[in-house]
Design a protein around this motif. Sequence first.
Motif, PDB file in Angstrom:
ATOM      1  N   SER A 227      37.584   1.226  47.418  1.00 55.33           N
ATOM      2  CA  SER A 227      36.732   0.189  47.670  1.00 55.33           C
ATOM      3  C   SER A 227      36.163   1.253  48.700  1.00 55.33           C
ATOM      4  O   SER A 227      34.166  -0.028  48.498  1.00 55.33           O
ATOM      5  N   ASP A 228      36.188   2.094  49.106  1.00 56.10           N
ATOM      6  CA  ASP A 228      35.067   2.595  49.947  1.00 56.10           C
ATOM      7  C   ASP A 228      33.941   3.148  48.934  1.00 56.10           C
ATOM      8  O   ASP A 228      32.843   3.478  49.829  1.00 56.10           O
ATOM      9  N   GLU A 229      34.541   4.253  48.091  1.00 60.50           N
ATOM     10  CA  GLU A 229      33.878   4.775  46.905  1.00 60.50           C
ATOM     11  C   GLU A 229      33.185   3.269  46.005  1.00 60.50           C
ATOM     12  O   GLU A 229      31.444   3.803  46.088  1.00 60.50           O
ATOM     13  N   ILE A 230      33.774   2.197  45.817  1.00 62.40           N
ATOM     14  CA  ILE A 230      33.036   1.475  45.435  1.00 62.40           C
ATOM     15  C   ILE A 230      32.301   0.695  46.201  1.00 62.40           C
ATOM     16  O   ILE A 230      30.704   1.262  45.775  1.00 62.40           O
ATOM     17  N   ARG A 231      32.200   0.729  46.848  1.00 63.34           N
ATOM     18  CA  ARG A 231      30.680   0.059  48.809  1.00 63.34           C
ATOM     19  C   ARG A 231      30.208   0.884  48.533  1.00 63.34           C
ATOM     20  O   ARG A 231      28.204   0.678  48.804  1.00 63.34           O
ATOM     21  N   ASP A 232      30.310   2.316  48.289  1.00 64.08           N
ATOM     22  CA  ASP A 232      29.016   3.458  48.430  1.00 64.08           C
ATOM     23  C   ASP A 232      28.005   3.408  47.170  1.00 64.08           C
ATOM     24  O   ASP A 232      27.163   3.230  48.050  1.00 64.08           O
ATOM     25  N   GLN A 233      29.183   3.138  46.378  1.00 63.76           N
ATOM     26  CA  GLN A 233      27.784   3.085  45.212  1.00 63.76           C
ATOM     27  C   GLN A 233      27.199   2.256  44.897  1.00 63.76           C
ATOM     28  O   GLN A 233      25.940   1.978  45.032  1.00 63.76           O
ATOM     29  N   ILE A 234      27.676   0.813  45.536  1.00 64.41           N
ATOM     30  CA  ILE A 234      25.935  -0.548  45.939  1.00 64.41           C
ATOM     31  C   ILE A 234      25.704  -0.470  46.793  1.00 64.41           C
ATOM     32  O   ILE A 234      23.982  -0.461  46.199  1.00 64.41           O
ATOM     33  N   ARG A 235      26.056   0.678  48.418  1.00 67.55           N
ATOM     34  CA  ARG A 235      24.420   0.377  49.185  1.00 67.55           C
ATOM     35  C   ARG A 235      23.258   1.547  47.743  1.00 67.55           C
ATOM     36  O   ARG A 235      22.165   1.329  47.921  1.00 67.55           O
ATOM     37  N   GLU A 236      24.328   2.670  47.758  1.00 66.55           N
ATOM     38  CA  GLU A 236      23.124   3.705  46.884  1.00 66.55           C
ATOM     39  C   GLU A 236      22.472   3.039  45.761  1.00 66.55           C
ATOM     40  O   GLU A 236      21.107   3.278  45.661  1.00 66.55           O
ATOM     41  N   TYR A 237      23.463   1.529  44.615  1.00 65.01           N
ATOM     42  CA  TYR A 237      22.358   1.166  43.801  1.00 65.01           C
ATOM     43  C   TYR A 237      21.414   0.306  43.960  1.00 65.01           C
ATOM     44  O   TYR A 237      20.174   0.304  43.994  1.00 65.01           O
ATOM     45  N   GLU A 238      21.459  -0.566  45.588  1.00 69.15           N
ATOM     46  CA  GLU A 238      20.898  -1.599  46.530  1.00 69.15           C
ATOM     47  C   GLU A 238      20.035  -1.585  46.444  1.00 69.15           C
ATOM     48  O   GLU A 238      18.491  -1.223  46.350  1.00 69.15           O
ATOM     49  N   SER A 239      19.588   0.634  47.351  1.00 68.68           N
ATOM     50  CA  SER A 239      18.220   1.252  47.886  1.00 68.68           C
ATOM     51  C   SER A 239      17.677   1.879  46.509  1.00 68.68           C
ATOM     52  O   SER A 239      16.698   2.245  46.991  1.00 68.68           O
ATOM     53  N   GLY A 240      18.107   1.697  45.408  1.00 72.60           N
ATOM     54  CA  GLY A 240      17.427   2.242  44.059  1.00 72.60           C
ATOM     55  C   GLY A 240      18.108   3.772  43.897  1.00 72.60           C
ATOM     56  O   GLY A 240      17.405   4.149  43.018  1.00 72.60           O
ATOM     57  N   ASP A 241      18.968   4.534  44.677  1.00 75.40           N
ATOM     58  CA  ASP A 241      18.985   5.570  44.272  1.00 75.40           C
ATOM     59  C   ASP A 241      19.932   5.966  43.667  1.00 75.40           C
ATOM     60  O   ASP A 241      20.887   7.490  42.987  1.00 75.40           O
ATOM     61  N   ARG A 242      21.121   5.127  42.968  1.00 76.12           N
ATOM     62  CA  ARG A 242      21.554   5.126  42.090  1.00 76.12           C
ATOM     63  C   ARG A 242      21.472   4.652  40.914  1.00 76.12           C
ATOM     64  O   ARG A 242      21.239   3.345  40.706  1.00 76.12           O
ATOM     65  N   LEU A 243      21.373   5.116  39.270  1.00 77.44           N
ATOM     66  CA  LEU A 243      20.786   4.070  38.038  1.00 77.44           C
ATOM     67  C   LEU A 243      22.279   4.315  37.663  1.00 77.44           C
ATOM     68  O   LEU A 243      21.885   2.558  36.645  1.00 77.44           O
ATOM     69  N   ASP A 244      23.231   4.458  37.904  1.00 77.66           N
ATOM     70  CA  ASP A 244      24.221   4.325  37.219  1.00 77.66           C
ATOM     71  C   ASP A 244      25.968   4.310  38.317  1.00 77.66           C
ATOM     72  O   ASP A 244      25.753   5.375  38.818  1.00 77.66           O
ATOM     73  N   PHE A 245      26.748   3.813  37.630  1.00 78.97           N
ATOM     74  CA  PHE A 245      27.545   4.064  38.374  1.00 78.97           C
ATOM     75  C   PHE A 245      28.800   4.748  38.400  1.00 78.97           C
ATOM     76  O   PHE A 245      29.186   4.579  36.040  1.00 78.97           O
ATOM     77  N   ASP A 246      29.474   5.975  38.573  1.00 80.88           N
ATOM     78  CA  ASP A 246      30.340   6.491  38.985  1.00 80.88           C
ATOM     79  C   ASP A 246      31.827   6.040  38.576  1.00 80.88           C
ATOM     80  O   ASP A 246      32.691   6.358  39.713  1.00 80.88           O
ATOM     81  N   LEU A 247      32.128   5.085  38.540  1.00 82.80           N
ATOM     82  CA  LEU A 247      33.859   4.843  38.394  1.00 82.80           C
ATOM     83  C   LEU A 247      34.225   4.175  36.648  1.00 82.80           C
ATOM     84  O   LEU A 247      33.330   3.456  35.821  1.00 82.80           O
ATOM     85  N   ARG A 248      35.216   4.473  37.525  1.00 81.95           N
ATOM     86  CA  ARG A 248      36.320   4.173  36.208  1.00 81.95           C
ATOM     87  C   ARG A 248      37.097   2.678  35.398  1.00 81.95           C
ATOM     88  O   ARG A 248      37.857   3.029  37.167  1.00 81.95           O
ATOM     89  N   VAL A 249      36.644   2.007  35.069  1.00 86.66           N
ATOM     90  CA  VAL A 249      37.204   1.011  35.106  1.00 86.66           C
ATOM     91  C   VAL A 249      37.955   0.371  33.981  1.00 86.66           C
ATOM     92  O   VAL A 249      37.430   0.782  33.012  1.00 86.66           O
ATOM     93  N   THR A 250      39.045  -0.277  34.198  1.00 86.71           N
ATOM     94  CA  THR A 250      39.838  -0.570  32.774  1.00 86.71           C
ATOM     95  C   THR A 250      39.162  -2.079  32.849  1.00 86.71           C
ATOM     96  O   THR A 250      39.509  -3.095  33.268  1.00 86.71           O
ATOM     97  N   LEU A 251      38.754  -1.930  31.019  1.00 89.18           N
ATOM     98  CA  LEU A 251      38.656  -3.364  30.921  1.00 89.18           C
ATOM     99  C   LEU A 251      39.735  -4.166  29.888  1.00 89.18           C
ATOM    100  O   LEU A 251      41.345  -3.000  29.953  1.00 89.18           O
ATOM    101  N   PRO A 252      39.715  -5.375  30.344  1.00 87.53           N
ATOM    102  CA  PRO A 252      40.121  -6.221  29.625  1.00 87.53           C
ATOM    103  C   PRO A 252      40.783  -6.139  28.615  1.00 87.53           C
ATOM    104  O   PRO A 252      39.752  -5.591  28.001  1.00 87.53           O
ATOM    105  N   ASP A 253      41.811  -6.348  28.082  1.00 84.98           N
ATOM    106  CA  ASP A 253      41.845  -7.248  26.162  1.00 84.98           C
ATOM    107  C   ASP A 253      41.089  -8.016  25.460  1.00 84.98           C
ATOM    108  O   ASP A 253      41.184  -9.207  26.645  1.00 84.98           O
ATOM    109  N   GLY A 254      40.660  -7.571  24.453  1.00 86.70           N
ATOM    110  CA  GLY A 254      40.513  -8.751  23.568  1.00 86.70           C
ATOM    111  C   GLY A 254      38.998  -9.178  24.395  1.00 86.70           C
ATOM    112  O   GLY A 254      38.186  -7.864  24.441  1.00 86.70           O
TER     113      GLY A 254
END
Length: 141
Positions: free
Chosen positions: A21-48
């Motif tokens: 959760s801390d890493e997710i929040r950190d990356q979102i803060r970086e996104y909000e400040s314009g310092d992050r263009l892509d999230f470096d998070l591994r997301v499990t996609l739902p089926d369908g």
Amino acid sequence: MNVNIFETTIDIDESLVAESSDEIRDQIREYESGDRLDFDLRVTLPDGMTGTVMSAMADIPYGETRTYGELATALDTTPIAVGQACGRNPVPLVVPCHRVVGSDGSLKGYSAADGTATKRRLLDLEAEVCERARQTRLPTR
């Protein structure tokens, strides 16, 4: 988990994200400040359909948009089905459903807090960071 961005709250299903959760929040803060263009998070996609549409949304580059129709054509489905899947996105922002717009450039909807107002702020941020060079479908105010 709830994350704050632009004075609003977005609900993210952290059970689908491998990082803390801390890493997710950190990356979102970086996104909000314009310092992050892509999230470096591994997301499990739902089926369908939801997972299929999320995969397509994840491929939309920062600062660009796609229409519901364009995604529907690429996925051999309907724009309504794409819109419904966008609305079920359990990790909005991380998987950028805000980058999907109507064929006329209208925002249509956004499942996260404050709806299209938040979607507009996210797209405006990306346009600003990209110096508006790549935002081609959003109407000017």
